[in-house]
Design a protein around this motif. Structure first.
Motif, PDB file in Angstrom:
ATOM      1  N   ALA A   8    -113.157  -5.597 -43.985  1.00 45.81           N
ATOM      2  CA  ALA A   8    -112.790  -6.679 -43.515  1.00 45.81           C
ATOM      3  C   ALA A   8    -111.406  -6.802 -43.282  1.00 45.81           C
ATOM      4  N   GLU A   9    -110.715  -6.854 -42.041  1.00 39.68           N
ATOM      5  CA  GLU A   9    -109.351  -6.619 -41.618  1.00 39.68           C
ATOM      6  C   GLU A   9    -108.510  -7.839 -42.277  1.00 39.68           C
ATOM      7  N   THR A  10    -107.519  -7.300 -43.116  1.00 37.12           N
ATOM      8  CA  THR A  10    -106.659  -8.358 -43.887  1.00 37.12           C
ATOM      9  C   THR A  10    -105.657  -9.123 -42.949  1.00 37.12           C
ATOM     10  N   THR A  11    -104.952 -10.296 -43.386  1.00 36.70           N
ATOM     11  CA  THR A  11    -104.139 -10.817 -42.598  1.00 36.70           C
ATOM     12  C   THR A  11    -103.228  -9.940 -42.295  1.00 36.70           C
ATOM     13  N   GLY A  12    -102.371  -9.416 -43.212  1.00 37.28           N
ATOM     14  CA  GLY A  12    -101.501  -8.454 -42.609  1.00 37.28           C
ATOM     15  C   GLY A  12    -101.783  -7.243 -41.702  1.00 37.28           C
ATOM     16  N   GLN A  13    -102.764  -6.818 -41.991  1.00 38.53           N
ATOM     17  CA  GLN A  13    -103.398  -5.839 -40.944  1.00 38.53           C
ATOM     18  C   GLN A  13    -103.514  -6.262 -39.454  1.00 38.53           C
ATOM     19  N   ARG A  14    -104.288  -7.371 -39.516  1.00 35.01           N
ATOM     20  CA  ARG A  14    -104.368  -8.379 -38.237  1.00 35.01           C
ATOM     21  C   ARG A  14    -102.801  -8.396 -37.511  1.00 35.01           C
ATOM     22  N   ARG A  15    -102.015  -8.915 -38.207  1.00 31.12           N
ATOM     23  CA  ARG A  15    -100.704  -9.220 -37.680  1.00 31.12           C
ATOM     24  C   ARG A  15    -100.023  -8.143 -37.243  1.00 31.12           C
ATOM     25  N   LEU A  16    -100.136  -6.924 -37.886  1.00 32.36           N
ATOM     26  CA  LEU A  16     -99.637  -5.637 -37.493  1.00 32.36           C
ATOM     27  C   LEU A  16    -100.318  -5.190 -35.983  1.00 32.36           C
ATOM     28  N   ARG A  17    -101.590  -5.424 -36.075  1.00 32.34           N
ATOM     29  CA  ARG A  17    -102.420  -4.845 -35.094  1.00 32.34           C
ATOM     30  C   ARG A  17    -101.873  -5.742 -33.657  1.00 32.34           C
ATOM     31  N   GLU A  18    -101.903  -7.163 -33.799  1.00 30.37           N
ATOM     32  CA  GLU A  18    -101.348  -7.803 -32.836  1.00 30.37           C
ATOM     33  C   GLU A  18     -99.822  -7.927 -32.262  1.00 30.37           C
ATOM     34  N   ALA A  19     -99.160  -7.278 -33.205  1.00 30.78           N
ATOM     35  CA  ALA A  19     -97.726  -7.105 -32.800  1.00 30.78           C
ATOM     36  C   ALA A  19     -97.723  -5.784 -32.163  1.00 30.78           C
ATOM     37  N   ARG A  20     -98.382  -4.836 -32.328  1.00 32.61           N
ATOM     38  CA  ARG A  20     -98.593  -3.391 -31.737  1.00 32.61           C
ATOM     39  C   ARG A  20     -99.092  -3.615 -30.123  1.00 32.61           C
ATOM     40  N   GLU A  21     -99.988  -4.716 -30.287  1.00 35.81           N
ATOM     41  CA  GLU A  21    -100.695  -4.998 -29.009  1.00 35.81           C
ATOM     42  C   GLU A  21     -99.730  -5.605 -28.034  1.00 35.81           C
ATOM     43  N   ARG A  22     -98.893  -6.486 -28.594  1.00 37.12           N
ATOM     44  CA  ARG A  22     -97.716  -7.224 -27.729  1.00 37.12           C
ATOM     45  C   ARG A  22     -96.845  -6.203 -27.402  1.00 37.12           C
ATOM     46  N   ALA A  23     -96.154  -5.201 -28.153  1.00 35.20           N
ATOM     47  CA  ALA A  23     -95.575  -4.321 -27.910  1.00 35.20           C
ATOM     48  C   ALA A  23     -95.700  -3.528 -26.800  1.00 35.20           C
ATOM     49  N   ALA A  24     -97.120  -2.925 -26.742  1.00 34.54           N
ATOM     50  CA  ALA A  24     -97.959  -2.065 -25.866  1.00 34.54           C
ATOM     51  C   ALA A  24     -97.848  -2.994 -24.578  1.00 34.54           C
ATOM     52  N   GLU A  25     -98.061  -4.024 -24.699  1.00 34.86           N
ATOM     53  CA  GLU A  25     -98.319  -4.982 -23.264  1.00 34.86           C
ATOM     54  C   GLU A  25     -97.113  -4.974 -22.524  1.00 34.86           C
ATOM     55  N   ARG A  26     -95.902  -5.148 -23.638  1.00 35.69           N
ATOM     56  CA  ARG A  26     -94.571  -5.340 -22.683  1.00 35.69           C
ATOM     57  C   ARG A  26     -94.018  -3.961 -22.277  1.00 35.69           C
ATOM     58  N   GLU A  27     -94.339  -2.905 -22.824  1.00 34.29           N
ATOM     59  CA  GLU A  27     -94.171  -1.549 -22.334  1.00 34.29           C
ATOM     60  C   GLU A  27     -94.852  -1.277 -20.945  1.00 34.29           C
ATOM     61  N   ALA A  28     -96.214  -1.660 -21.169  1.00 34.74           N
ATOM     62  CA  ALA A  28     -96.941  -1.501 -19.896  1.00 34.74           C
ATOM     63  C   ALA A  28     -96.812  -2.620 -18.778  1.00 34.74           C
ATOM     64  N   ASN A  29     -96.110  -3.759 -18.953  1.00 29.36           N
ATOM     65  CA  ASN A  29     -95.787  -4.555 -18.053  1.00 29.36           C
ATOM     66  C   ASN A  29     -94.420  -5.406 -18.455  1.00 29.36           C
ATOM     67  N   PRO A  30     -93.277  -4.681 -18.073  1.00 27.23           N
ATOM     68  CA  PRO A  30     -91.994  -5.246 -18.477  1.00 27.23           C
ATOM     69  C   PRO A  30     -91.692  -6.814 -17.900  1.00 27.23           C
ATOM     70  N   ALA A  31     -92.411  -7.085 -16.738  1.00 29.43           N
ATOM     71  CA  ALA A  31     -92.229  -8.475 -16.274  1.00 29.43           C
ATOM     72  C   ALA A  31     -92.707  -9.394 -17.076  1.00 29.43           C
ATOM     73  N   SER A  32     -93.708  -9.141 -17.863  1.00 31.39           N
ATOM     74  CA  SER A  32     -93.899 -10.044 -19.109  1.00 31.39           C
ATOM     75  C   SER A  32     -93.210 -10.544 -20.171  1.00 31.39           C
ATOM     76  N   ALA A  33     -92.202  -9.611 -20.437  1.00 32.91           N
ATOM     77  CA  ALA A  33     -91.255 -10.067 -21.347  1.00 32.91           C
ATOM     78  C   ALA A  33     -90.492 -10.992 -20.920  1.00 32.91           C
ATOM     79  N   THR A  34     -89.643 -11.992 -21.931  1.00 31.67           N
ATOM     80  CA  THR A  34     -88.974 -12.741 -21.731  1.00 31.67           C
ATOM     81  C   THR A  34     -87.448 -12.341 -20.849  1.00 31.67           C
ATOM     82  N   ALA A  35     -87.098 -13.004 -19.934  1.00 27.12           N
ATOM     83  CA  ALA A  35     -85.989 -12.557 -18.864  1.00 27.12           C
ATOM     84  C   ALA A  35     -84.722 -13.221 -19.469  1.00 27.12           C
ATOM     85  N   ILE A  36     -83.737 -12.429 -19.466  1.00 22.00           N
ATOM     86  CA  ILE A  36     -82.421 -12.672 -20.108  1.00 22.00           C
ATOM     87  C   ILE A  36     -81.766 -13.257 -18.932  1.00 22.00           C
TER      88      ILE A  36
END
Length: 208
Positions: A8-36
């Motif tokens: 079973a995936e622990t809470t820490g492992q899940r959060r790490l996986r989700e953070a990596r997925e979000r980072a990969a999504e931002r790299e693949a689609n820079p327009a999705s990142a918050t614009a300054i």
């Protein structure tokens, strides 16, 4: 044959996986990142915190600003606001107070536009406030009649707020805090003298 089960995936492992997925999504689609929203060169900005160092870019060092001081933003200032990791800080975040708080230990250093009319050159609780309040209090007590003194003291309370309580205990001040206080005093002295502050920020780049 024994069937293998996936642990079973622990809470820490899940959060790490989700953070990596979000980072990969931002790299693949820079327009999705918050614009300054960066300031425009030529835009007027005013300072909210005395002692803030405004870096001008190149080898010119920076100027130490006083609260309420306004200036015109340049392209060099915006570029110089990047830290060593390439992230925008300081004046580049003038339109994003929440991002300023994240970058500068809870402080908002800049606001867009000219200095508002009636803008106080101090913040409640800072040394400039304490000096101004004490001078106003002494002037109030120097009034000739009781009525004049009461009216003047009421105005002191209205403008400056209540006096801060005096602590009866000795506060421990760390070496880092003493160094930060010495740095703050040096910045203010440079600002009042109208001289550039050439010291480097302990933040590692960008506006301090």
């Amino acid at each position: 044959m024994t069937e293998q089960t996936t642990p079973a995936e622990t809470t820490g492992q899940r959060r790490l996986r989700e953070a990596r997925e979000r980072a990969a999504e931002r790299e693949a689609n820079p327009a999705s990142a918050t614009a300054i929203k960066l300031p425009t060169p030529g835009e007027t900005v005013h300072c909210l915190v005395s002692g803030t160092t405004l870096h001008r870019g190149g080898f010119e060092g920076g100027y130490v600003l006083l609260r309420g001081q306004q200036f015109i933003v340049t392209a060099e200032m915006i570029e110089a606001s990047r830290d060593r990791f390439g992230r925008h800080r300081g004046v580049a975040l003038v339109h994003h107070p929440e991002l300023q708080k994240l970058a500068h230990k809870g402080r908002v250093l800049y606001a867009p536009g000219p200095t508002p009319e009636g803008f106080e050159p101090w913040e409640y609780g800072d040394p400039a406030w304490a000096d101004a309040r004490e001078r106003a209090r002494l002037d109030a007590h120097a009034q000739r009649t009781d009525a004049e003194r009461r009216a003047a003291l009421a105005e002191v309370h209205r403008r400056y707020g209540p006096a801060q309580p005096m602590n009866s205990f000795t506060k421990y001040i760390s070496a880092a805090d003493r160094e930060a206080e010495a740095d703050r005093k040096a910045r203010l002295a440079a600002a009042r003298a109208g001289q550039p502050f050439l010291g480097s920020s302990s933040e590692g780049g960008g506006d301090a």
